[in-house]
Design a protein around this motif. Structure first.
Motif, PDB file in Angstrom:
ATOM      1  N   VAL A 257      66.551  50.907  76.604  1.00 14.90           N
ATOM      2  CA  VAL A 257      65.283  50.220  76.331  1.00 14.90           C
ATOM      3  C   VAL A 257      65.569  48.964  75.516  1.00 14.90           C
ATOM      4  O   VAL A 257      66.697  48.742  75.047  1.00 14.90           O
ATOM      5  N   ASP A 258      64.549  48.144  75.345  1.00 17.71           N
ATOM      6  CA  ASP A 258      64.713  46.920  74.561  1.00 17.71           C
ATOM      7  C   ASP A 258      65.125  47.253  73.128  1.00 17.71           C
ATOM      8  O   ASP A 258      64.756  48.298  72.578  1.00 17.71           O
ATOM      9  N   GLU A 259      65.846  46.336  72.522  1.00 14.42           N
ATOM     10  CA  GLU A 259      66.390  46.559  71.184  1.00 14.42           C
ATOM     11  C   GLU A 259      65.305  46.822  70.147  1.00 14.42           C
ATOM     12  O   GLU A 259      65.495  47.601  69.218  1.00 14.42           O
ATOM     13  N   ASP A 260      64.129  46.172  70.325  1.00 17.59           N
ATOM     14  CA  ASP A 260      63.065  46.346  69.332  1.00 17.59           C
ATOM     15  C   ASP A 260      62.055  47.412  69.730  1.00 17.59           C
ATOM     16  O   ASP A 260      61.017  47.562  69.074  1.00 17.59           O
ATOM     17  N   ALA A 261      62.322  48.151  70.797  1.00 19.13           N
ATOM     18  CA  ALA A 261      61.443  49.268  71.164  1.00 19.13           C
ATOM     19  C   ALA A 261      61.532  50.348  70.089  1.00 19.13           C
ATOM     20  O   ALA A 261      62.610  50.624  69.559  1.00 19.13           O
ATOM     21  N   ARG A 262      60.388  50.972  69.779  1.00 20.03           N
ATOM     22  CA  ARG A 262      60.376  51.970  68.702  1.00 20.03           C
ATOM     23  C   ARG A 262      60.441  53.366  69.303  1.00 20.03           C
ATOM     24  O   ARG A 262      59.661  53.735  70.175  1.00 20.03           O
ATOM     25  N   ILE A 263      61.401  54.137  68.791  1.00 18.89           N
ATOM     26  CA  ILE A 263      61.612  55.522  69.225  1.00 18.89           C
ATOM     27  C   ILE A 263      61.225  56.431  68.070  1.00 18.89           C
ATOM     28  O   ILE A 263      61.690  56.254  66.942  1.00 18.89           O
ATOM     29  N   TYR A 264      60.369  57.406  68.337  1.00 21.89           N
ATOM     30  CA  TYR A 264      59.931  58.299  67.259  1.00 21.89           C
ATOM     31  C   TYR A 264      59.862  59.734  67.753  1.00 21.89           C
ATOM     32  O   TYR A 264      59.867  60.016  68.967  1.00 21.89           O
ATOM     33  N   LEU A 265      59.797  60.653  66.828  1.00 21.99           N
ATOM     34  CA  LEU A 265      59.687  62.079  67.141  1.00 21.99           C
ATOM     35  C   LEU A 265      59.129  62.799  65.932  1.00 21.99           C
ATOM     36  O   LEU A 265      59.035  62.236  64.837  1.00 21.99           O
ATOM     37  N   PHE A 266      58.748  64.064  66.122  1.00 15.81           N
ATOM     38  CA  PHE A 266      58.240  64.908  65.047  1.00 15.81           C
ATOM     39  C   PHE A 266      59.177  66.097  64.871  1.00 15.81           C
ATOM     40  O   PHE A 266      59.585  66.722  65.853  1.00 15.81           O
ATOM     41  N   VAL A 267      59.527  66.414  63.619  1.00 22.96           N
ATOM     42  CA  VAL A 267      60.418  67.527  63.322  1.00 22.96           C
ATOM     43  C   VAL A 267      59.753  68.422  62.288  1.00 22.96           C
ATOM     44  O   VAL A 267      59.246  67.933  61.270  1.00 22.96           O
ATOM     45  N   TRP A 268      59.753  69.711  62.561  1.00 17.94           N
ATOM     46  CA  TRP A 268      59.209  70.682  61.602  1.00 17.94           C
ATOM     47  C   TRP A 268      59.967  70.540  60.287  1.00 17.94           C
ATOM     48  O   TRP A 268      61.200  70.455  60.270  1.00 17.94           O
TER      49      TRP A 268
END
Length: 658
Positions: free
Chosen positions: A104-115
């Motif tokens: 993906v593009d360098e400035d694309a934001r990747i996120y997730l949720f962790v217990w």
């Protein structure tokens, strides 16, 4: 431009066929700790098949990454990242994250949720450049939202990539992975509820399999061969692989009981069996018939025979002939019709098991049958059985009759008591042999009920017969030993004064020099029950002492009581307030008085357990040791020096200390 890397030949984009295979794979349905909704942050996102990934290793799915993204792929939510128990340690999770960040593009934001309780997972993603941005409470569970740009993730991964590990570092990594699995198991157990019990139990089983796989994989690296259970490999790895096939396939099992382990390399055997079955599935798919794969496992002389047969297209007779390398001509050449292959799978199969151990039969358009002879484990501990058998016979012969009476002198009765303890400690060795297939704590509960709870010998025997054991004679020895122990123990209770012989009754347990023993005691009269800590918890003895838990003490000791430097550990279960804390310290002091009456030296060291259920900010100081004499002579006003402040977080914890 889409990033490509030849280092990740097994990574593929998710599609509907892979989705179906994932749903059918019991080893990949692990989502107990996932935030329930992918739309909690952004309702415009949807499944992104291009950036969702699977790890397809020669037909076996070992992991997947499910990604939801906005239409412009500027925001990507990693909703699920799952690795099969048999893919742990391969770096699949790191590879997925690296692949995604470079796709993906360098400035694309990747996120997730962790217990929040998955500390190991949080640390993993932090090492990849993600940071915690906020805490979200969803359906009574607290999740950290972690996020980073693709560029940040690329930079973080580049810093740690291609690190070479020494043998010592590799062992440290294995320890870390094993501790991580145990932590995940603890977290899963803590989230058990009526609603999710079945699902979480399945996940616990899978995580346990992952832990065993991690340890077996490391053992492969430090030993040329070791003990491998072919039956477990078939049931836990091969059958789930077949069940995940994209077409219906009937599985037939013909597995003899009590199949010996074989000597080999765990990962090589696993990979070879997957390759073999993968070829069978390919042959069945080409045939167009409803598939049938049959597994037969039996022993023959000093070998274990594994037979795998399918009803696929078969192999031509000419290709079954052996070449100059003494391998069938089809080895090293693809057996896939109409598809491209290099025949590497068949080479790996013959390399792993050896050409002399493999016999292949086939008839075109009917079947292919592989017969593999595997050498039994030649390290089976026959010496252990010999040792246990000789000790059993010696005890039975020397205790045919009780040999003492009420009129016998103290030396004779003391020897009788110490011999009883020797038999009890020997019974622990027999009981531990059941641990491979059974929960030995359940078996020990059966023993307690027989010895003290009114259960008849026939009831005890019926329960024990339900427990699996490789060597049936050990079951017979344990039953015989428990019957003899119960007889002698009953005589002591009916004919001797506890107060007169309580010193011998306790100190005779000091013969357990290689064990840690736990005990539960009534501090008023000194009556107690003790056993190896592997078989029970302190609470298991409470019903047999006839008093409430908070009126009793729990403790442990190791080895000979004459060893003054090895402390006796004592403690209580609960503390409600400061007054109760001081009452419990006085209770421990009373228990120390009983220990002194039982002949323990005043110079013997004493230390303390953490209180299991603590409602206040102070507890007994577990770092403090003192002599039994100092504890016994300590005035009430000085007891406060044995306490300390504890963290608020610790107050809310429940310690599994019995």
């Amino acid at each position: 431009m889409r990033w490509q890397n030849s280092n990740f030949p097994y990574i593929r984009s998710l599609n509907q066929e892979y989705e179906k295979a994932i749903r059918q794979s019991t080893l990949l349905n692990i989502d107990s700790l996932v935030i329930p909704s992918p739309y909690i942050l952004d309702r415009t996102i949807d499944i992104d098949y291009e950036h969702s990934l699977v790890w397809d290793e020669e037909g076996e799915l070992l992991g997947y990454l499910l990604v939801y993204a906005t239409p412009d792929s500027r925001k990507l939510h990693i909703y699920e990242q799952v690795t099969s128990p048999f893919g742990r340690g391969k770096g699949i999770g790191s590879a997925f994250l690296e692949y995604l960040a470079n796709s993906v593009d360098e400035d694309a934001r990747i996120y997730l949720f962790v217990w929040e309780k998955l500390i190991s997972s949080i640390e993993f993603f932090q090492s990849k450049g993600l940071v915690i941005e906020e805490l979200i409470v969803y359906r009574k569970m607290r999740f950290h939202r972690m996020s980073a740009t693709a560029g940040t993730i690329r930079e973080a991964i580049a810093l740690t990539k291609n690190k070479d590990y020494s043998v010592v570092e590799e062992l440290g990594k294995v320890r870390h992975d094993a501790k991580k699995s145990l932590k995940v198991l603890f977290d899963m157990a803590s989230m058990l509820s009526v609603d999710n019990f079945n699902k979480v139990t399945e996940d616990i089983n899978r995580e346990t399999t992952a832990l065993v796989n991690t340890l077996n994989t490391y053992e492969d690296k430090i030993r040329v061969s070791h003990k491998v259970s072919i039956k477990e490999l078939i049931i836990e790895r091969v059958i789930p692989f077949v069940e995940a096939a994209s077409f219906p396939c009937q599985i037939r099992l013909n597995l003899e009981s009590r199949i010996s382990a074989v000597m080999g390399n765990y990962m090589n055997y696993s990979r070879a069996l997957i390759n073999l079955v993968s070829n069978s599935l390919d042959a069945i798919r080409v045939s167009g018939r409803r598939g049938i794969i049959e597994f037969t496992l039996r022993e023959q002389d000093d070998a274990v025979l594994l037979i795998i047969q399918d009803n696929g297209v078969g192999i031509e007779r000419e290709k079954l002939k052996k070449g100059s390398d003494m391998l069938p001509l089809f080895v090293g050449k693809t057996t896939k019709q109409g598809t491209v292959g290099e025949g590497l799978g068949t080479r790996q199969i013959f390399s792993t098991f050896g050409p002399d151990s493999i016999h292949v039969e086939s008839k075109v358009q009917e079947f292919t049958r592989w017969t593999i002879a595997l050498k039994k484990n030649n390290q089976k501990d026959a010496a252990l059985l010999t040792s246990l058998g000789s000790r059993y016979v010696r005890f039975i012969k020397t205790t045919q009759s009780i040999g003492v009476t009420r009129e016998s002198g103290r030396p004779e009765i003391s020897r009788f008591i110490w011999q009883l303890r020797q038999m009890e400690l020997f019974s622990y060795k027999l009981l531990y042999q059941f641990s491979r297939y059974n929960n030995v704590r359940d078996i020990f509960q059966n023993i307690l009920l027989y010895r003290y709870g009114g259960r008849s010998f026939e009831q005890f025997k019926a329960e024990l017969r339900q427990c699996r054991i490789d060597d049936e004679v050990i079951r017979s020895w344990l039953m015989g030993m428990m019957r003899r122990i119960s007889r002698n123990e009953t005589w002591i209770m009916q004919n001797l004064s506890f107060d007169e012989y309580k010193d011998e009754l306790l100190q005779s347990y000091g013969q357990a020099i290689d064990r840690t023993m736990i005990f539960t005691m009534d501090p008023d009269n000194g009556r107690f029950f003790a056993t190896d800590r592997r078989f029970a918890e302190h609470l298991d003895f409470v019903p047999y002492l006839g008093r409430g838990r908070d009126q009793l003490l729990r403790g442990e000791f190791s080895g000979d009581f004459k060893n003054l430097t090895s402390p006796v550990v004592m403690g209580v279960w609960s503390v409600k307030d400061l007054r109760d804390l001081h009452d419990k310290l006085r209770l421990i002091r009373k228990g120390v008085a009983r220990l002194r009456e039982m002949g323990l030296s005043g110079e013997k060291r004493l230390s303390f357990y953490t209180t299991t259920y603590n409602s206040i900010g102070r507890d007994v100081d577990i770092f403090r040791t003192l002599s039994l004499h100092d504890m016994l002579t300590m005035e009430d006003g000085a007891l406060d020096c044995l306490t300390r402040e504890v963290d608020n977080e610790m107050n809310e914890m429940v310690f599994a200390a019995g």
